[in-house]
Design a protein around this motif. Sequence first.
Motif, PDB file in Angstrom:
ATOM      1  N   ILE A   1      44.604  12.652  13.414  1.00 17.65           N
ATOM      2  CA  ILE A   1      45.018  13.515  13.686  1.00 17.65           C
ATOM      3  C   ILE A   1      44.022  14.150  14.598  1.00 17.65           C
ATOM      4  O   ILE A   1      43.082  14.043  14.727  1.00 17.65           O
ATOM      5  N   PRO A   2      44.997  13.867  16.507  1.00 15.26           N
ATOM      6  CA  PRO A   2      44.576  15.583  17.062  1.00 15.26           C
ATOM      7  C   PRO A   2      43.654  16.637  17.086  1.00 15.26           C
ATOM      8  O   PRO A   2      44.801  17.190  16.503  1.00 15.26           O
TER       9      PRO A   2
ATOM     10  N   LEU B   1      54.155  12.015  13.754  1.00 12.56           N
ATOM     11  CA  LEU B   1      52.387  12.309  14.106  1.00 12.56           C
ATOM     12  C   LEU B   1      52.665  10.738  12.719  1.00 12.56           C
ATOM     13  O   LEU B   1      51.423  10.011  12.258  1.00 12.56           O
ATOM     14  N   PHE B   2      52.999  11.272  11.403  1.00 10.51           N
ATOM     15  CA  PHE B   2      53.112  10.332  10.792  1.00 10.51           C
ATOM     16  C   PHE B   2      54.062   8.973  10.375  1.00 10.51           C
ATOM     17  O   PHE B   2      54.370   8.786   9.058  1.00 10.51           O
TER      18      PHE B   2
ATOM     19  N   TYR C   1      47.713  16.024   2.774  1.00 11.99           N
ATOM     20  CA  TYR C   1      47.883  14.640   3.968  1.00 11.99           C
ATOM     21  C   TYR C   1      46.931  13.630   3.456  1.00 11.99           C
ATOM     22  O   TYR C   1      46.507  12.486   3.898  1.00 11.99           O
ATOM     23  N   GLY C   2      45.680  15.074   3.226  1.00 12.00           N
ATOM     24  CA  GLY C   2      44.345  13.423   2.663  1.00 12.00           C
ATOM     25  C   GLY C   2      43.372  14.699   2.843  1.00 12.00           C
ATOM     26  O   GLY C   2      43.867  15.588   3.045  1.00 12.00           O
TER      27      GLY C   2
ATOM     28  N   ILE D   1      47.569  22.201   8.838  1.00  7.72           N
ATOM     29  CA  ILE D   1      47.936  21.349   9.921  1.00  7.72           C
ATOM     30  C   ILE D   1      49.662  21.447  10.032  1.00  7.72           C
ATOM     31  O   ILE D   1      50.252  21.788   9.778  1.00  7.72           O
ATOM     32  N   ARG D   2      49.762  21.389  11.874  1.00  5.84           N
ATOM     33  CA  ARG D   2      51.398  21.725  12.303  1.00  5.84           C
ATOM     34  C   ARG D   2      51.690  19.949  12.848  1.00  5.84           C
ATOM     35  O   ARG D   2      51.309  20.218  13.289  1.00  5.84           O
ATOM     36  N   PRO D   3      51.771  19.429  11.886  1.00  2.72           N
ATOM     37  CA  PRO D   3      52.443  17.993  12.899  1.00  2.72           C
ATOM     38  C   PRO D   3      53.108  18.192  13.989  1.00  2.72           C
ATOM     39  O   PRO D   3      54.024  18.489  14.012  1.00  2.72           O
ATOM     40  N   LEU D   4      52.035  16.994  14.891  1.00  5.87           N
ATOM     41  CA  LEU D   4      53.917  16.492  15.833  1.00  5.87           C
ATOM     42  C   LEU D   4      55.034  16.312  15.827  1.00  5.87           C
ATOM     43  O   LEU D   4      54.313  15.065  14.537  1.00  5.87           O
TER      44      LEU D   4
END
Length: 167
Positions: free
Chosen positions: A139-140, A164-165, A113-114, A158-161
Amino acid sequence: MKKEFLEIGKITGIHGLRGEVRVQPWCDSPDFLCAFDTLYHADGTAIEIKAARVHKEMCILKLAGIDTAEAAEALRGTVLYMNRDDVELDENVFFIQDLIGLRVVNADTDEEYGTIKDVLQTGANDVYIVQNGEKQVLIPAIPDVVVRTDISSGVMEIRPLDGLFDI
């Protein structure tokens, strides 16, 4: 490579006439800064702390060898450093300096993601500013999202909510 000395605060002025300095803390709380017996100049020279207390969210420090208002005033603008070896962090607690530059990847797919460019301290939880080219994502820093942080390998998984993206 981890820096040995990390910025912890800045001398913003004097307090009284006996050489005490007022320090703006650059850490989680003024109490954290006041707990040190030794701080450092940018070059690593030790500064002995004779006394420390919190006053109106600032730290008031009495430094060894600084006994007059004039001597204290000469230190205005000085950035103070702590030695990372003087602190034992709890598990899954990191210095912001160590998080900057971590690659952020999906824990399940390895999608990248960066890179973490900065950390916002919002009060409720920290928020990581992740930069990927021209795009920035916030990202929280919560357990539901951050799966693993490995400073030594330079990666945060991470495991994005959901959403999120989404733009």
